[in-house]
Design a protein around this motif. Structure first.
Motif, PDB file in Angstrom:
ATOM      1  N   LYS A 147     -53.382 -33.856  28.785  1.00 12.33           N
ATOM      2  CA  LYS A 147     -53.670 -34.610  29.684  1.00 12.33           C
ATOM      3  C   LYS A 147     -54.856 -35.714  29.109  1.00 12.33           C
ATOM      4  CE  LYS A 147     -56.913 -32.697  33.011  1.00 12.33           C
ATOM      5  NZ  LYS A 147     -57.387 -32.587  33.958  1.00 12.33           N
ATOM      6  N   PRO A 148     -54.383 -36.582  29.606  1.00 10.92           N
ATOM      7  CA  PRO A 148     -55.482 -37.403  29.101  1.00 10.92           C
ATOM      8  C   PRO A 148     -56.446 -37.481  30.311  1.00 10.92           C
ATOM      9  CG  PRO A 148     -53.575 -38.824  30.497  1.00 10.92           C
ATOM     10  CD  PRO A 148     -53.323 -37.127  30.542  1.00 10.92           C
ATOM     11  N   GLY A 149     -57.621 -37.634  29.507  1.00 11.27           N
ATOM     12  CA  GLY A 149     -59.535 -37.232  29.828  1.00 11.27           C
ATOM     13  C   GLY A 149     -59.834 -35.707  29.971  1.00 11.27           C
ATOM     14  N   CYS A 150     -59.491 -35.235  29.100  1.00  9.25           N
ATOM     15  CA  CYS A 150     -60.005 -33.560  29.049  1.00  9.25           C
ATOM     16  C   CYS A 150     -60.154 -33.099  27.714  1.00  9.25           C
ATOM     17  CB  CYS A 150     -58.291 -33.203  28.818  1.00  9.25           C
ATOM     18  SG  CYS A 150     -58.494 -31.617  28.397  1.00  9.25           S
ATOM     19  N   HIS A 151     -61.439 -33.025  27.492  1.00 12.33           N
ATOM     20  CA  HIS A 151     -62.297 -33.162  26.514  1.00 12.33           C
ATOM     21  C   HIS A 151     -61.956 -32.059  25.273  1.00 12.33           C
ATOM     22  CE1 HIS A 151     -64.515 -30.206  28.863  1.00 12.33           C
ATOM     23  NE2 HIS A 151     -65.596 -29.741  27.692  1.00 12.33           N
ATOM     24  N   HIS A 205     -46.221 -28.981  33.599  1.00 16.40           N
ATOM     25  CA  HIS A 205     -47.475 -29.120  34.544  1.00 16.40           C
ATOM     26  C   HIS A 205     -47.881 -28.020  35.482  1.00 16.40           C
ATOM     27  CE1 HIS A 205     -49.595 -30.391  38.076  1.00 16.40           C
ATOM     28  NE2 HIS A 205     -50.356 -31.038  38.069  1.00 16.40           N
ATOM     29  N   ASP A 206     -46.538 -27.669  36.296  1.00 16.92           N
ATOM     30  CA  ASP A 206     -46.106 -26.845  36.841  1.00 16.92           C
ATOM     31  C   ASP A 206     -46.618 -24.894  36.237  1.00 16.92           C
ATOM     32  OD1 ASP A 206     -45.808 -27.786  39.274  1.00 16.92           O
ATOM     33  OD2 ASP A 206     -43.559 -27.195  38.956  1.00 16.92           O
ATOM     34  N   GLN A 207     -46.192 -25.082  34.587  1.00 19.32           N
ATOM     35  CA  GLN A 207     -46.465 -23.810  33.695  1.00 19.32           C
ATOM     36  C   GLN A 207     -47.626 -24.166  32.907  1.00 19.32           C
ATOM     37  OE1 GLN A 207     -43.575 -23.610  31.280  1.00 19.32           O
ATOM     38  NE2 GLN A 207     -43.857 -21.510  29.964  1.00 19.32           N
ATOM     39  N   TYR A 208     -48.464 -24.709  32.751  1.00 19.85           N
ATOM     40  CA  TYR A 208     -49.576 -24.537  31.961  1.00 19.85           C
ATOM     41  C   TYR A 208     -50.983 -25.432  32.413  1.00 19.85           C
ATOM     42  CZ  TYR A 208     -46.309 -23.627  28.734  1.00 19.85           C
ATOM     43  OH  TYR A 208     -45.224 -22.955  27.884  1.00 19.85           O
ATOM     44  N   TRP A 209     -50.283 -26.148  33.333  1.00 18.29           N
ATOM     45  CA  TRP A 209     -51.582 -26.421  34.490  1.00 18.29           C
ATOM     46  C   TRP A 209     -53.047 -26.024  34.577  1.00 18.29           C
ATOM     47  CZ3 TRP A 209     -53.589 -31.196  35.301  1.00 18.29           C
ATOM     48  CH2 TRP A 209     -54.605 -31.921  36.403  1.00 18.29           C
ATOM     49  N   GLU A 210     -53.222 -24.579  34.782  1.00 20.26           N
ATOM     50  CA  GLU A 210     -54.252 -23.972  34.411  1.00 20.26           C
ATOM     51  C   GLU A 210     -54.911 -23.325  33.225  1.00 20.26           C
ATOM     52  OE1 GLU A 210     -54.259 -20.590  37.497  1.00 20.26           O
ATOM     53  OE2 GLU A 210     -53.536 -21.994  38.797  1.00 20.26           O
ATOM     54  N   GLN A 211     -54.070 -23.794  31.537  1.00 22.05           N
ATOM     55  CA  GLN A 211     -54.531 -23.473  31.075  1.00 22.05           C
ATOM     56  C   GLN A 211     -54.562 -24.284  29.958  1.00 22.05           C
ATOM     57  OE1 GLN A 211     -50.981 -21.040  29.914  1.00 22.05           O
ATOM     58  NE2 GLN A 211     -52.066 -18.831  30.962  1.00 22.05           N
ATOM     59  N   ILE A 212     -54.683 -25.490  30.350  1.00 20.70           N
ATOM     60  CA  ILE A 212     -54.296 -27.168  29.307  1.00 20.70           C
ATOM     61  C   ILE A 212     -55.728 -26.394  28.503  1.00 20.70           C
ATOM     62  CG2 ILE A 212     -52.042 -28.117  30.325  1.00 20.70           C
ATOM     63  CD1 ILE A 212     -55.025 -30.175  31.153  1.00 20.70           C
ATOM     64  N   PRO A 213     -56.089 -27.678  27.128  1.00 19.16           N
ATOM     65  CA  PRO A 213     -54.678 -27.548  26.405  1.00 19.16           C
ATOM     66  C   PRO A 213     -54.021 -26.547  26.043  1.00 19.16           C
ATOM     67  CG  PRO A 213     -56.311 -27.469  25.325  1.00 19.16           C
ATOM     68  CD  PRO A 213     -57.242 -27.101  26.863  1.00 19.16           C
ATOM     69  N   VAL A 214     -52.735 -25.781  25.491  1.00 22.69           N
ATOM     70  CA  VAL A 214     -51.627 -25.301  25.460  1.00 22.69           C
ATOM     71  C   VAL A 214     -51.206 -25.737  23.793  1.00 22.69           C
ATOM     72  CG1 VAL A 214     -50.186 -24.176  25.787  1.00 22.69           C
ATOM     73  CG2 VAL A 214     -50.886 -24.266  27.448  1.00 22.69           C
ATOM     74  N   VAL A 215     -51.658 -25.435  22.907  1.00 19.85           N
ATOM     75  CA  VAL A 215     -50.731 -24.648  21.761  1.00 19.85           C
ATOM     76  C   VAL A 215     -49.912 -24.231  22.262  1.00 19.85           C
ATOM     77  CG1 VAL A 215     -50.309 -25.027  19.229  1.00 19.85           C
ATOM     78  CG2 VAL A 215     -52.797 -25.852  20.554  1.00 19.85           C
ATOM     79  N   LEU A 216     -48.464 -24.963  21.542  1.00 19.90           N
ATOM     80  CA  LEU A 216     -47.288 -23.905  20.452  1.00 19.90           C
ATOM     81  C   LEU A 216     -47.040 -23.739  19.544  1.00 19.90           C
ATOM     82  CD1 LEU A 216     -45.047 -24.832  23.973  1.00 19.90           C
ATOM     83  CD2 LEU A 216     -46.806 -23.600  24.207  1.00 19.90           C
ATOM     84  N   VAL A 217     -46.236 -22.839  18.799  1.00 21.56           N
ATOM     85  CA  VAL A 217     -45.557 -23.018  17.323  1.00 21.56           C
ATOM     86  C   VAL A 217     -44.249 -22.567  17.788  1.00 21.56           C
ATOM     87  CG1 VAL A 217     -45.979 -21.626  15.843  1.00 21.56           C
ATOM     88  CG2 VAL A 217     -48.358 -22.552  16.654  1.00 21.56           C
ATOM     89  N   ASP A 218     -42.849 -23.593  17.350  1.00 19.26           N
ATOM     90  CA  ASP A 218     -42.035 -22.980  17.910  1.00 19.26           C
ATOM     91  C   ASP A 218     -41.514 -23.073  18.944  1.00 19.26           C
ATOM     92  OD1 ASP A 218     -42.138 -23.728  14.806  1.00 19.26           O
ATOM     93  OD2 ASP A 218     -42.349 -21.291  14.697  1.00 19.26           O
ATOM     94  N   GLY A 219     -42.597 -23.402  20.146  1.00 19.65           N
ATOM     95  CA  GLY A 219     -42.499 -23.147  21.865  1.00 19.65           C
ATOM     96  C   GLY A 219     -42.735 -22.247  21.722  1.00 19.65           C
TER      97      GLY A 219
END
Length: 110
Positions: free
Chosen positions: A38-42, A74-88
């Motif tokens: 998300k924007p503004g996330c260090h 947003h609903d799935q990852y809001w509390e975990q960002i940043p999240v990295v997916l590899v091949d989904g």
């Protein structure tokens, strides 16, 4: 040659070497890294630097997705960002370890 030890018996003709298996695809053809941020996330900025570096070194494509523009993400990852997916599939969240990401993208090619 009935009394000759098996060690000294002549070996039967060997069949020709089997053809080599096809080369494994390069990492760039086999993987896609997705950075959900998300924007503004260090932490997201830090994660992007690692993703950019590793993907550039390995020739692996990557994409960025903004959770403020996708309600499902947003609903799935809001509390975990940043999240990295590899091949989904989720690889990591919050902090991205450079060596772990590199390993995930290269292990199947060794």
């Amino acid at each position: 040659m009935a009394g000759v030890s098996p060690l000294f018996r002549r070996k039967p003709e060997q069949s020709p070497e089997p053809s080599e298996p096809p080369e494994s695809p390069e990492p760039s053809e086999a993987h896609l890294v997705t950075l959900i941020r998300k924007p503004g996330c260090h932490l997201c900025d830090d994660a992007q630097l690692v993703v950019e570096k590793v993907c550039a070194e390995l020739g692996v494509p990557w994409e960025g997705k903004d959770i403020t523009e996708d309600r499902g993400l947003h609903d799935q990852y809001w509390e975990q960002i940043p999240v990295v997916l590899v091949d989904g599939r989720q690889h990591t969240f919050w902090r991205v370890n450079e060596e772990r990401l590199r390993k995930a993208l290269t292990d199947q090619y060794k």
